[in-house]
Design an enzyme around this catalytic site. Sequence first.
Site, PDB file in Angstrom:
ATOM      1  N   ASP A 111      17.774  38.191  10.156  1.00  0.00           N
ATOM      2  CA  ASP A 111      18.506  38.626   9.843  1.00  0.00           C
ATOM      3  C   ASP A 111      18.376  40.280  10.675  1.00  0.00           C
ATOM      4  OD1 ASP A 111      17.420  40.474   9.387  1.00  0.00           O
ATOM      5  OD2 ASP A 111      16.846  40.242   7.126  1.00  0.00           O
ATOM      6  N   HIS A 167      17.400  42.685   2.175  1.00  0.00           N
ATOM      7  CA  HIS A 167      16.833  42.561   3.313  1.00  0.00           C
ATOM      8  C   HIS A 167      16.226  40.339   2.553  1.00  0.00           C
ATOM      9  CE1 HIS A 167      17.072  45.418   6.014  1.00  0.00           C
ATOM     10  NE2 HIS A 167      18.230  45.072   5.719  1.00  0.00           N
TER      11      HIS A 167
END
Length: 481
Positions: A119, A23
């Site tokens: 995210d 991520h």
Amino acid sequence: MVAANKTHIKPHVAVLPSVGMGHLIPLLELAKRLVVEHGMRVSLLVITTNAPLAAQEQLLCSPDLHIVKLPPVDVDKVISSDIDNVLVLTRLCLITEESLRSLKSVLVALGKPRALVTDLFTTQAFDVCNELSIPAYLFSTTSAAFSAFALFLPKLDSDVECEFIDLPEPIQVPGCIPVRTEDLLDQVRNRKIDEYKWFFFHISRLPLASGVFLNSWEDLEPVSLKAIKENPFFRQIPTPPVHPVGPLIKQEETLSTSDVECLEWLDKQPPDSVLFVTLGSGGTLSLEQQTELAWGLELSQQRFIWAVRKPTDATGAGSFFDVGSEENDPKAYLPEGFLSRTQGVGLVVPSWASQVAILGHPSTGGFLSHCGWNSSLESIAHGVPMIAWPLYAEQRMNAAMLVEDVGVAVKPKVEPGRTIVGRQEVDRMVRMVMDGEEGKTIRKRVKELKESAPKAPDISGSSYDSLSSVAKQWKTDDLGP
Ligand code: UDP
């Protein structure tokens, strides 16, 4: 007078990745592009714990960004030790939930940025953004095919009564390539457990985003991108505007002494002759599987670099929360004599290697990968064909796509009645990719995609234009500093 001054101040946005290298890496890349190519000021908000990830710390030294570490979460306090086997996403979400308690005060202290980019697993931030009137965007760290599946999930959840893996047919996401039930991601295989609840919670908030960035591009995923943009199902959800901005992959790496040694070793090998083996930031194998992999590599007699992890039977994502920080002595668990017998042909490094530098080296000719989305993009962008070895999360979906739709990977078979890939199959796959006819076909295809990959995010490429249009909107919005 005030207005005149304001035009000289670069607009400020904040970027908030969730925990995990897969991520952090692409959101860090997005942040850098916004600063360097689109004239923004970016604060990267980093979730930290009392056990910092060594590999993560190395990345957080970008001079272009304002790095804001959120107060460290004491993991033992949020993840009760009397609950066995807290799965990866649940663990990640509990840490995030705790960490984001400070988000409102951090955003206020930063003077309310013009936008926040989260995210997939930091969508709790949407509520804070709502309170502060900050538009919230989402960066999907995986494929467009996965994002289409995610947008379809609430409908699937309400229509289907049984477990999705018990459905008799593949799942037909509107306009997309059907997903076989055996390829479904871990998080949707059992709807009764927390892992699914967390996944569903975040995924069902996707439509609340002001826009969704996808780490993909037209030539790679034409079918899924067209479906998300044009299929009536996605239009009526309604799907937020989608912006394909990929491939956004790590461009540069800080090299350790062992990384430099790897690259020097690669310098001495013939072009396209070395197989690189690493399984993402979390990937681990059982001792039995790791032993078969080692024997298979040895039998193949092909050159290799292997970033090897301590085996564990517990989970395929065994090092997700401690990669690069764990103690690891390969001699203790690799087959006896493996290191001396493969000396000169293979190079074994503990835990972590500089993947982008290795994939970009002309001697690297194959990649045995767990098919995490970043690894897949990095391999394609460097024109390296893959052996798909999916382990956890959505990697089986990615592997199916890379093998069957994109045509840049092969996947080993598990013999009937066994749960692991045997050494002969490893040997066969490695020879096939490095030396065989099928290897030549997938190498040709991946080289074609390599040509289009850098063009998309380059100036005037489609991905550059996508990001630029959002950045322009942020520059004109009068919502903050
Ligand atoms: N990576 C690396 N060295 C390693 C293993 C992984 O640099 O030995 C990097 C890799 O380049 C990629 C990221 O870690 O950018 C892994 O992300 P991915 O989405 O592939 O998998 P995840 O770790 O999220 O499962």
